[in-house]
Write a protein that holds these residues in place. Sequence first.
Motif, PDB file in Angstrom:
ATOM      1  N   GLU A 121       0.832  -1.202   0.000  1.00 57.41           N
ATOM      2  CA  GLU A 121       0.000   0.000   0.000  1.00 57.41           C
ATOM      3  C   GLU A 121       0.868   1.255   0.000  1.00 57.41           C
ATOM      4  OE1 GLU A 121      -3.404   0.331  -0.169  1.00 57.41           O
ATOM      5  OE2 GLU A 121      -3.385  -1.808  -0.618  1.00 57.41           O
ATOM      6  N   THR A 155      -3.622  -6.053  -6.262  1.00 54.60           N
ATOM      7  CA  THR A 155      -2.757  -4.899  -6.010  1.00 54.60           C
ATOM      8  C   THR A 155      -1.808  -4.654  -7.175  1.00 54.60           C
ATOM      9  OG1 THR A 155      -2.875  -5.281  -3.619  1.00 54.60           O
ATOM     10  CG2 THR A 155      -1.065  -3.913  -4.411  1.00 54.60           C
ATOM     11  N   SER A 197      -4.225   0.885   4.647  1.00 53.88           N
ATOM     12  CA  SER A 197      -4.988   1.652   3.661  1.00 53.88           C
ATOM     13  C   SER A 197      -5.075   3.119   4.055  1.00 53.88           C
ATOM     14  CB  SER A 197      -6.391   1.049   3.525  1.00 53.88           C
ATOM     15  OG  SER A 197      -7.223   1.866   2.735  1.00 53.88           O
TER      16      SER A 197
END
Length: 391
Positions: free
Chosen positions: A115, A170, A364
């Motif tokens: 992330e 992702t 996130s």
Amino acid sequence: MTKKQSFYVQTDLITLFILFVCVSLLSIYNAQQLEQYDGKNFVLQQIVWFVVGVGIVAAIQYLDVEQLYKASLYVYIAGLLVLVILLISPASIAKPVNGSKSWFTLPGLSLQPSEFTKVTTIMYMAAIIQKHKEKFQVSHIKSDIQLLLKILAIVAAPVLLIMKQPDFGTSMVYLFIAGILIILSGINWKILATLIASISAFIGGILTFIVKFPDLAKEIVGKSNAYQIDRIMTWFDPAQQTSDAKWHFEQAFMALGSGQLFGKGIGNQQVSFPEAQTDFIFAIIGESFGFVGSAFVVFLYFILLYKLVMLGLSIYKHSTFAAYVCFGYMSLMLIHVFQNIGMALGIMPVTGIPLLLISYGGSSVLSTMLGLGIIYRIAVENSIQNDYLFK
């Protein structure tokens, strides 16, 4: 408040952030009312992540765009090193979850490095585009091909490492961001047309193979990744599938439909499904606040995306790097919103892609706030530059 201090108060970004936080906390509160989450307090944890995120945004304001530009290579390399460390780490600190080794699982804390490397990769791609444009004032086919290869090489490194985890969803986010930056970088349309046609043919071929020969596709990817084939098959024909993905679709449809126009309100959740506070938070929004609430959330994202595009266009004359960071962050938000909401609506396959700024999750929230902090700093410098310009 002095005029200099006023530059640091970007009212539009602050207002948008507050609205997203309110939506996030209300939605997560409703999600945790489901029986499966009895006793869990996701809201309190989310508040902690947002507070830490605000601290990150504040810390970034001590850096200017030029310093961020110079640091882009180093943070990119650091991001890759963390992904490598994750892959070689023992299960005691990097426990596989659902067959993917994507998280550092420390006592009381879980972080997903991929992330954060989205932001560092965007920064370095933006820096490379600026360096390239400074070197080639007048572009030509050869220089455009060089820029294309540079961007592809930059994004290939994290994608390959993330595919090793494996985390297909992702990886696709990284490729989407790179694709948007390639399109916006000014590369010759003939090169772009060839690239787009080639990628479309490649993806079309893979999807056709999976649909025609699903069992063979499962053998190729292996048992641990066979669920991805099921998700794709469910996406194409939910009625003919019996996988968990089909059940996810059905429950999301039921939640969204049962919300009708104004929703059931706070604390009246009736439709249960896994990961309601993360992957399927939009279904919770639909059930809780109905079509009106769902449309409001989509409108918030539209305003944010519009703001990012306009900020990028405005800052371009002062810093190419800053402009492409804005475009890259816009691409990141766009693909997450499209994929997550599309997943809830059944028009996209089920993946673990969160709805940024709303879905629950430390990695996130913190990675999104890291990017938002950079965007905020760019907005501050854009205001300063425009003030000087019109003096």
